[in-house]
Write an enzyme that holds these catalytic residues in place. Structure first.
Site, PDB file in Angstrom:
ATOM      1  N   CYS A  67      -1.103  32.682  12.466  1.00 34.60           N
ATOM      2  CA  CYS A  67      -0.825  33.320  13.744  1.00 34.60           C
ATOM      3  C   CYS A  67      -0.404  32.285  14.782  1.00 34.60           C
ATOM      4  O   CYS A  67      -1.125  31.997  15.737  1.00 34.60           O
ATOM      5  CB  CYS A  67      -2.051  34.085  14.205  1.00 34.60           C
ATOM      6  SG  CYS A  67      -2.553  35.267  12.965  1.00 34.60           S
ATOM      7  N   GLU A 115       0.807  -1.222   0.000  1.00 30.92           N
ATOM      8  CA  GLU A 115       0.000   0.000   0.000  1.00 30.92           C
ATOM      9  C   GLU A 115       0.842   1.274   0.000  1.00 30.92           C
ATOM     10  O   GLU A 115       0.811   2.033   0.962  1.00 30.92           O
ATOM     11  CB  GLU A 115      -0.900   0.017   1.234  1.00 30.92           C
ATOM     12  CG  GLU A 115      -1.801  -1.181   1.352  1.00 30.92           C
ATOM     13  CD  GLU A 115      -2.593  -1.177   2.636  1.00 30.92           C
ATOM     14  OE1 GLU A 115      -3.784  -1.487   2.574  1.00 30.92           O
ATOM     15  OE2 GLU A 115      -2.023  -0.862   3.704  1.00 30.92           O
ATOM     16  N   PRO A 116       1.581   1.518  -1.060  1.00 27.89           N
ATOM     17  CA  PRO A 116       2.383   2.737  -1.099  1.00 27.89           C
ATOM     18  C   PRO A 116       1.499   3.977  -1.206  1.00 27.89           C
ATOM     19  O   PRO A 116       0.548   4.000  -1.986  1.00 27.89           O
ATOM     20  CB  PRO A 116       3.213   2.572  -2.377  1.00 27.89           C
ATOM     21  CG  PRO A 116       2.408   1.646  -3.237  1.00 27.89           C
ATOM     22  CD  PRO A 116       1.686   0.730  -2.302  1.00 27.89           C
TER      23      PRO A 116
HETATM   24  C1  LIG Z   1      -0.627   5.544   5.854  1.00 28.16           C
HETATM   25  C2  LIG Z   1      -0.929   4.195   5.400  1.00 28.16           C
HETATM   26  C3  LIG Z   1      -0.383   3.733   4.213  1.00 28.16           C
HETATM   27  C4  LIG Z   1       0.540   4.556   3.346  1.00 28.16           C
HETATM   28  O1  LIG Z   1       1.734   4.841   3.981  1.00 28.16           O
HETATM   29  P1  LIG Z   1       2.908   5.584   3.170  1.00 28.16           P
HETATM   30  O2  LIG Z   1       3.946   5.822   4.190  1.00 28.16           O
HETATM   31  O3  LIG Z   1       2.315   6.850   2.652  1.00 28.16           O
HETATM   32  O4  LIG Z   1       3.328   4.663   2.086  1.00 28.16           O
HETATM   33  C5  LIG Z   1      -0.705   2.461   3.796  1.00 28.16           C
HETATM   34  N1  LIG Z   1      -1.523   1.677   4.528  1.00 28.16           N
HETATM   35  C6  LIG Z   1      -2.087   2.095   5.677  1.00 28.16           C
HETATM   36  C7  LIG Z   1      -2.976   1.195   6.424  1.00 28.16           C
HETATM   37  C8  LIG Z   1      -1.795   3.353   6.166  1.00 28.16           C
HETATM   38  O5  LIG Z   1      -2.328   3.752   7.314  1.00 28.16           O
END
Ligand SMILES: *Cc1c(COP(=O)(O)O)cnc(C)c1O
Length: 431
Positions: free
Chosen positions: A361, A290-291
């Site tokens: 601010c 999941e990038p």
């Molecule tokens: C934030 C998140 C990602 C993505 O993380 P990156 O650091 O942006 O690659 C993927 N999976 C889950 C469950 C997340 O919470």
């Protein structure tokens, strides 16, 4: 330059994807978000090919939309056939508006409300990544009431510390996310889930953190997840068909940061997994990664106009710009590093040490401290690099500042993807 889509032209102006940033600032105004769509496409394709090549056919990247989310981006992702992660009805609705096929969406979050669940089921979101027993029971009940079956993954905390900042580290046992393998809670929950008539358990998910440069923490996570999968298979005859290894691959923000090859990292992870599957005699599941950040961060740049340069003799120099924590809260939140360039004089020596302040601010409203750049003056354009991730998606209207426009660059051509908010937009929900 920090990224190879950044350069300097014959006028000494900074260019992004070959386009003069000073011209862009003039045409569209500042603050301005720029997005290099060609770069996003290249990154998606790199992930798609590396993941299917090294983790097995059918394995896929799911882009984590919390990094950057707007309709036009999801049109691109749909065209590329990407999967996506969504964490709210707002993200689901955005993808839907783009015509994105939501059967390729995974619904995340540690506290999905009943309304969220109803909405996501009615929109046929492909997977729910479930975080707790309460949530599993709620999804099962709601699915039953509308006579549907829902495919789910269970989010596990593998108990891995990838040594990053604690606000962005999510895989340790005490995390607010997921259920822990080490405490036995995960096994208990799976036993319960397998009894639910309206849930189809597809497998497991984990997300160990963010800004991870090495591949080893991902191997460690895969080891924990597959070893656990084997244990569950032996005890309950349930074999996970899908394993989601989460996001978190790093992005260089400064020249001094390590470079990273996502393809090489995935290849090494793939080798490790091949051996592991043999050792555990498990059949190969579908893997997801999941990038978020690593797909969009260096596709982004923010342009500001300098307002004032204030030299506090014997202390420091402040350069104030026309944006700040409302469009980029990341330095205020976690002192995130960024490269800042005087885009109007990008060919000049970077010999002026300054703190870049925003216009909000708050004393903490800083974009960056102690950066070296060509000395700016009022009306110069400043560029903050690598702002594609967690900037626009985290933007607020603090101080009633309208959110900036977002301009997409493709093949050297600029188009508006998100319009600049107007003063009317700022008050549109007021009664
Ligand atoms: C934030 C998140 C990602 C993505 O993380 P990156 O650091 O942006 O690659 C993927 N999976 C889950 C469950 C997340 O919470």
């Amino acid at each position: 330059m920090i990224s190879n889509n950044i350069d300097v032209n014959e006028k000494g102006h900074l260019t992004f994807q070959g386009v003069d940033t000073v011209d862009l600032a003039q045409e569209f105004g500042t603050p301005l978000y720029l997005i290099d769509e060609d770069r996003i496409e290249d990154r998606c394709k790199e992930y798609i090919s590396a993941i299917s090549e090294f983790l097995g056919e059918g394995s896929f990247p799911c882009y984590a939309g919390k990094a950057l989310c707007y309709t036009d981006l999801y049109r691109t992702l749909e065209r590329l056939g990407m999967w996506i992660d969504v964490v709210s009805t707002g993200e689901i609705y955005t993808a839907k508006k783009a015509g994105f096929d939501l059967s390729r969406a995974m619904f995340h979050g540690n506290n999905k409300t009943d309304d969220d669940i109803k909405y996501a089921i009615s929109e046929n979101v492909g997977r729910f990544v479930c975080d707790s027993e309460d949530e599993i029971c709620a999804i099962d009940e709601i699915a039953k009431s509308i006579n549907k079956k829902v495919k789910i993954l269970i989010r596990l905390t593998p108990g891995i510390d990838p040594h990053t900042h604690k606000a962005i580290n999510t895989g340790t046992v005490e995390s607010k996310f997921g259920v822990a393998i080490d405490t036995g809670d995960a096994e208990k929950l799976i036993k319960e889930t397998l009894k639910k008539e309206n849930l189809i358990l597809m497998g497991y998910h984990c997300h160990i953190g963010s800004q991870i440069f090495e591949f080893e923490p991902f191997c460690e996570a895969a080891d924990k997840m597959l070893t656990f999968s084997k244990k569950i298979k032996d005890a309950y005859s349930f074999e996970a068909k899908e394993i989601n290894l989460g996001g978190g691959m790093a992005v260089p923000y400064l020249e001094s940061d390590k470079k990273i090859s996502y393809r090489d990292n995935i290849r090494e992870l793939g080798k490790f997994i091949d051996t592991l599957l043999k050792k555990l005699s498990l059949s190969r599941p579908i893997f997801y990664m999941e990038p978020g950040r690593s797909i969009v961060a260096d596709s982004g740049m923010t342009l500001y106009t300098v307002g004032s340069v204030k030299e506090i003799n014997g202390y420091k120099n402040y350069v104030s710009v026309d944006g700040g924590m409302a469009d980029n809260p990341r330095y205020a939140l976690y002192e995130s590093p960024y490269t800042v360039i005087n885009a109007s004089f990008a060919d000049k020596d970077k010999d002026y040490l300054a703190t870049i302040g925003g216009r909000c601010c708050e004393s903490g409203d800083l974009i960056q401290e102690n950066v070296s750049l060509a000395k700016p003056k009022r009306r110069d354009i400043l560029a903050v690099c690598t702002t594609g991730a967690y900037n626009y998606s985290m933007a607020s209207n603090y101080n009633r500042l309208p959110k900036p426009a977002l301009v997409t660059l493709k093949g050297g051509k600029a188009r508006i993807s998100v319009k600049r908010e107007t003063l009317e937009d700022i008050t549109k929900c007021d009664v």
